[in-house]
Design a protein around this motif. Sequence first.
Motif: not given
Length: 568
Positions: A348-350, A368-372, A376-380
Motif C-alpha cells: 500500500l505504500r505510496g 484516499v492517499s495513504m501518505e496524506r 501509519v505507525d509502521r510499514w511491514a
Amino acid sequence: MRWSQLYVPTLREDPADADAVSHRLLVRGGYVRQLMAGHYSLLPLAVRVRSKIVEIIRQEMAAIGSQEFILPAMHPAEVWQRSGRWEVMGEEMFRLKDRKGADLALGMTHEEIFTVLSQELRSYRDLPQMWYQFQTKFRDEARPKSGLLRVREFTMKDSYSFDIEPDGLDHSFDLHKGAYERIFARLGLPAIGVRASSGSMGGSASVEFMSPSEAGEDLVVRCPRCDYAANTEKATSALPVVEDGPGLDVPERFDTPLARTIDDLTRHHGVGPQSQIKTLVYVVDDQLTLILVRGDHNLVEQKLIDTLAAKVIRPATAEEIQVALGAAPGSLGAVGVTGIPVLADEALRGRTAMTTGANTDGVHLRGVSMERDIAVDRWADLREVAAGEPCPECGTPLEVVRTIEVGHIFKLGRKYTETLGVSVLGPEGDRVVPIMGSYGIGVERALASVVETHHDEKGIVWPVAVAPFEVAVVILNVSDEKVTEAAEDLYERLAGQRVDVLLDDRNERPGVKFRDVELIGIPYRVTVGARGLADGTVEVTTRATGETLSVPVAGVVEHVRKLLSAAV
C-alpha cells in the motif's frame, strides 16, 4: 520373523475417519491404532519402521559429532516461566500439578531443559557442543487429524548446539542443515529447505524442511527457476508497481448500503480490489490495532506476530470494533483514526486514489492517499504471496505448493542462555554467554510422510531403507512339504546374509498373501511354489514396479542382495 507369529491386523476396507493417505494405509496395513484423538499406538510393523528412521537419524547425528541424551518429558513450570514461554505457549501446553501443588508441564520442546544442563559448561574450551535426544513431546492440538501427521503425543528428535560466537553457530547450523538433507534423502523423502518464521522459538534465522503432499497443512512459495523458497509465513514477491494517478484533493464520502465485502464494493460500485484498502482490527497483546492490506491481499497472522514480537493476537470482536470505530465490519477504515496503532502492508505504500470504509455503516471514502490521509505507525510485509507473482530474486512467476513440515532448524541466538544465566569463561578471561541453535525432526510424522510420498492403489511402497522387512518369502502351499522346505531354506539363507526377511507361512490363499504383502509395502517378494520349483526357480517381484522375474533357486539370495544394494 514368521508371519504366523507376527501381529499384523490388516483391514480390507478403508477406515471411515481417515482423511490422509498415510492415515488410511497405516490403519489398513496394521501399523497403528488410535487410542483417542491425537494419540496412536504403534504396532509391531510401525515400531520396526520407526526404529529404522531413528537409526538413520542417529547415524547422521553421530557423523557431525552430536551426542545423544535422554531428558525428562515432564518439566517444572519455573524453568519455562524464567524463559518467558510459560505464557507464550498458551493452550497448546499440557499443564498439571503434582500432589504437592507444584505447577508442571509436559514438554512441547526442550530448549529450556537443555539450556539448564549447559549451566555446567565452564570454559570456551568446552565449546562447541551439539546435543540431541529422541523424546516424547506433547502438544494439546485443538484439532488433531490426518493420523500421525497432526497429533498430541509424538516423538521428536531435537538437537541443540552451543557455540561461543555467531560464526560458530553458523557452522553448527550448516552441519545440521547438511545432516538433515542426508537424512531425508535416505528416508526417500523429497524435502524442500525453505525460509521460515521462528515463531515462539525466537532467534534470527529459521529453515523448514517441507515435503510436498496434498495432506499437508503448510503452503510453500517457491521459484521454479532459482533456489528461492519460503513458507507463506515468510515469503514475499516483487509486485508490479500500480499507477493510480493524482486522485482527489481530499477523500470523498459516498453511500455504499449494499457493500459489506471487497467483492460487494467491486460489484456494486466498480472499485477493483487493487484499489481498495482492507481494514482488519486485531487485539495484539491487549492493544487494539488496525491492520491495512490491499483489497486483493490476505493477511498472514504470523507475519504480524513477527513484526510486533507479539505474544498473543486475535481478531477483535464486533463489540470491540463498534466501541472503538463506531461502525461494523464492512465499513471500516483508518482515515482520521487517532489513538489506535495502524500497521500497513508495504504493497500500500505510496498508493493514491484508494477506497476504504468511512467508519460509518454503509459509507465509504474514495480518493484516499495513504501518505496524506492515514497516519501509519509502521510499514511491514504482512500479506500472503499468491501463485504467479514475480519471484523477489529473479522475477519468474512463483509456485505455491502444499507441503508437510518434516524438519525445522533455528538459530536461537542467546535468548535462552541469557535468560537462564548461562556463561562460560572466554578466551580473554571475561564471561561469555554461549549462542544456541535448535534443530528438530518429528519421527512419526516423518514415517507418515514417507507413506504420503510412497504408495499406490494397492498400498504402501516402502523405500528399502525404512521398510519393516526388506523381503517377504511367500509359501504358496504350506501343505506341500517340498515347497515349505525350499521356502524355509531360502528364509534361513537370506537371514544368514543379514537380510531383513519375513516368511509368510500362513495357511492362506495365495491371493490373500499377495494382497497383504502389497498392502504393508515390503519392497521385494520371493514366491515359492510347486510349479516354479519343478523348473528349479522361484519368482522375485519388485513392489515398486510390479516387475516379476523367474530366478534359479541357487542364485536367488545373491539376486536379492544385488537388488537391495542397488536400492539403498
